[in-house]
Design a protein around this motif. Structure first.
Motif, PDB file in Angstrom:
ATOM      1  N   UNK A  77      44.884  -4.171  -2.920  1.00  0.00           N
ATOM      2  CA  UNK A  77      44.246  -3.837  -1.655  1.00  0.00           C
ATOM      3  C   UNK A  77      42.781  -4.265  -1.612  1.00  0.00           C
ATOM      4  N   UNK A  78      42.043  -4.091  -2.697  1.00  0.00           N
ATOM      5  CA  UNK A  78      40.624  -4.472  -2.721  1.00  0.00           C
ATOM      6  C   UNK A  78      40.460  -5.985  -2.589  1.00  0.00           C
ATOM      7  N   UNK A  79      41.281  -6.740  -3.298  1.00  0.00           N
ATOM      8  CA  UNK A  79      41.198  -8.204  -3.224  1.00  0.00           C
ATOM      9  C   UNK A  79      41.614  -8.702  -1.841  1.00  0.00           C
ATOM     10  N   UNK A  80      42.626  -8.085  -1.278  1.00  0.00           N
ATOM     11  CA  UNK A  80      43.076  -8.466   0.057  1.00  0.00           C
ATOM     12  C   UNK A  80      42.006  -8.179   1.101  1.00  0.00           C
ATOM     13  N   UNK A  81      41.369  -7.022   1.002  1.00  0.00           N
ATOM     14  CA  UNK A  81      40.312  -6.666   1.954  1.00  0.00           C
ATOM     15  C   UNK A  81      39.163  -7.660   1.879  1.00  0.00           C
ATOM     16  N   UNK A  82      38.796  -8.055   0.683  1.00  0.00           N
ATOM     17  CA  UNK A  82      37.706  -9.035   0.515  1.00  0.00           C
ATOM     18  C   UNK A  82      38.091 -10.388   1.116  1.00  0.00           C
ATOM     19  N   UNK A  83      39.311 -10.832   0.873  1.00  0.00           N
ATOM     20  CA  UNK A  83      39.763 -12.117   1.404  1.00  0.00           C
ATOM     21  C   UNK A  83      39.813 -12.081   2.940  1.00  0.00           C
ATOM     22  N   UNK A  84      40.327 -10.994   3.504  1.00  0.00           N
ATOM     23  CA  UNK A  84      40.392 -10.881   4.958  1.00  0.00           C
ATOM     24  C   UNK A  84      39.000 -10.814   5.583  1.00  0.00           C
ATOM     25  N   UNK A  85      38.076 -10.126   4.918  1.00  0.00           N
ATOM     26  CA  UNK A  85      36.712 -10.049   5.433  1.00  0.00           C
ATOM     27  C   UNK A  85      36.071 -11.425   5.463  1.00  0.00           C
ATOM     28  N   UNK A  86      36.279 -12.219   4.402  1.00  0.00           N
ATOM     29  CA  UNK A  86      35.729 -13.578   4.361  1.00  0.00           C
ATOM     30  C   UNK A  86      36.328 -14.442   5.463  1.00  0.00           C
ATOM     31  N   UNK A  87      37.639 -14.323   5.684  1.00  0.00           N
ATOM     32  CA  UNK A  87      38.297 -15.120   6.728  1.00  0.00           C
ATOM     33  C   UNK A  87      37.838 -14.703   8.130  1.00  0.00           C
ATOM     34  N   UNK A  88      37.598 -13.417   8.333  1.00  0.00           N
ATOM     35  CA  UNK A  88      37.083 -12.955   9.628  1.00  0.00           C
ATOM     36  C   UNK A  88      35.677 -13.496   9.880  1.00  0.00           C
ATOM     37  N   UNK A  89      34.835 -13.460   8.855  1.00  0.00           N
ATOM     38  CA  UNK A  89      33.465 -13.957   8.993  1.00  0.00           C
ATOM     39  C   UNK A  89      33.448 -15.456   9.242  1.00  0.00           C
ATOM     40  N   UNK A  90      34.393 -16.174   8.633  1.00  0.00           N
ATOM     41  CA  UNK A  90      34.454 -17.631   8.802  1.00  0.00           C
ATOM     42  C   UNK A  90      35.102 -18.019  10.134  1.00  0.00           C
ATOM     43  N   UNK A  91      35.710 -17.059  10.810  1.00  0.00           N
ATOM     44  CA  UNK A  91      36.347 -17.350  12.089  1.00  0.00           C
ATOM     45  C   UNK A  91      37.741 -17.927  11.952  1.00  0.00           C
ATOM     46  N   UNK A  92      38.325 -17.851  10.767  1.00  0.00           N
ATOM     47  CA  UNK A  92      39.679 -18.375  10.557  1.00  0.00           C
ATOM     48  C   UNK A  92      40.730 -17.471  11.202  1.00  0.00           C
ATOM     49  N   UNK A  93      40.435 -16.181  11.248  1.00  0.00           N
ATOM     50  CA  UNK A  93      41.339 -15.227  11.888  1.00  0.00           C
ATOM     51  C   UNK A  93      40.527 -14.372  12.865  1.00  0.00           C
ATOM     52  N   UNK A 116      40.758  -0.978   4.407  1.00  0.00           N
ATOM     53  CA  UNK A 116      40.411  -2.197   5.144  1.00  0.00           C
ATOM     54  C   UNK A 116      39.220  -1.938   6.069  1.00  0.00           C
ATOM     55  N   UNK A 117      39.168  -0.766   6.672  1.00  0.00           N
ATOM     56  CA  UNK A 117      38.034  -0.419   7.529  1.00  0.00           C
ATOM     57  C   UNK A 117      36.743  -0.302   6.751  1.00  0.00           C
ATOM     58  N   UNK A 118      36.808   0.289   5.555  1.00  0.00           N
ATOM     59  CA  UNK A 118      35.614   0.412   4.715  1.00  0.00           C
ATOM     60  C   UNK A 118      35.151  -0.943   4.192  1.00  0.00           C
ATOM     61  N   UNK A 119      36.053  -1.896   4.119  1.00  0.00           N
ATOM     62  CA  UNK A 119      35.688  -3.231   3.643  1.00  0.00           C
ATOM     63  C   UNK A 119      35.019  -4.059   4.742  1.00  0.00           C
ATOM     64  N   UNK A 120      34.934  -3.506   5.939  1.00  0.00           N
ATOM     65  CA  UNK A 120      34.261  -4.216   7.020  1.00  0.00           C
ATOM     66  C   UNK A 120      35.188  -4.885   8.009  1.00  0.00           C
ATOM     67  N   UNK A 121      36.476  -4.603   7.916  1.00  0.00           N
ATOM     68  CA  UNK A 121      37.442  -5.187   8.841  1.00  0.00           C
ATOM     69  C   UNK A 121      37.665  -4.164   9.950  1.00  0.00           C
ATOM     70  N   UNK A 122      37.118  -4.445  11.128  1.00  0.00           N
ATOM     71  CA  UNK A 122      37.179  -3.474  12.212  1.00  0.00           C
ATOM     72  C   UNK A 122      38.126  -3.896  13.327  1.00  0.00           C
ATOM     73  N   UNK A 123      38.749  -5.042  13.209  1.00  0.00           N
ATOM     74  CA  UNK A 123      39.721  -5.488  14.215  1.00  0.00           C
ATOM     75  C   UNK A 123      41.118  -5.310  13.622  1.00  0.00           C
ATOM     76  N   UNK A 124      41.522  -4.051  13.503  1.00  0.00           N
ATOM     77  CA  UNK A 124      42.809  -3.707  12.910  1.00  0.00           C
ATOM     78  C   UNK A 124      43.795  -3.294  13.982  1.00  0.00           C
ATOM     79  N   UNK A 125      45.042  -3.649  13.782  1.00  0.00           N
ATOM     80  CA  UNK A 125      46.115  -3.240  14.678  1.00  0.00           C
ATOM     81  C   UNK A 125      47.346  -2.918  13.843  1.00  0.00           C
TER      82      UNK A 125
END
Length: 131
Positions: A77-93, A116-125
């Protein structure tokens, strides 16, 4: 004839029963109350969760074993949250859609959203698992 009447002694009120009652009430409320911190969980639903057509959403699958699967890879979960945060910042997702299997415990689902919310991912569904 004069009768001497002895002066009445004032009776002092004993505070011991009152202290016992207050102590019992304090003990009752301490044991009956919950000190857990409650927090809300915001979820996008329906049209709110829809991503723009040019930027795709990330589909993350939560399995009954507690594993997280993203793009065919099983990640912690920690590695996934980091990867998703990087992709969100890069605009890939544009957003993250969490899809859980039928037998996933609610506790695991909420914990995933929370992490995921604590990792900075706020566009969750929360999405439905495609069959």
């Amino acid at each position: 004839m004069q009768i001497d009447v002895a002066p009445r002694r004032k009776r002092s009120v004993s505070l011991t029963p009152l202290i016992d009652v207050v102590f019992n009430l304090l003990l009752f409320f301490m044991l009956a109350s919950s000190l857990a911190r409650w927090s809300g969980l915001e979820l996008a639903t329906g049209s709110e969760a829809a991503a723009p057509d040019d930027v795709p959403s990330a589909d993350v699958y939560l399995l009954t074993t507690g594993e997280m699967r993203y793009r065919g890879d099983t990640l912690a979960l920690a590695a996934l949250a980091e990867q998703l945060r990087r992709e969100l910042e890069a605009g890939e997702i544009a957003s993250v859609i969490l899809r859980a299997e039928d037998d996933v415990r609610l506790e695991a689902l909420v914990e995933s959203f929370d992490q995921l919310g604590h990792a900075g991912i706020h566009t969750l569904a929360l999405g439905e698992l495609a069959e």
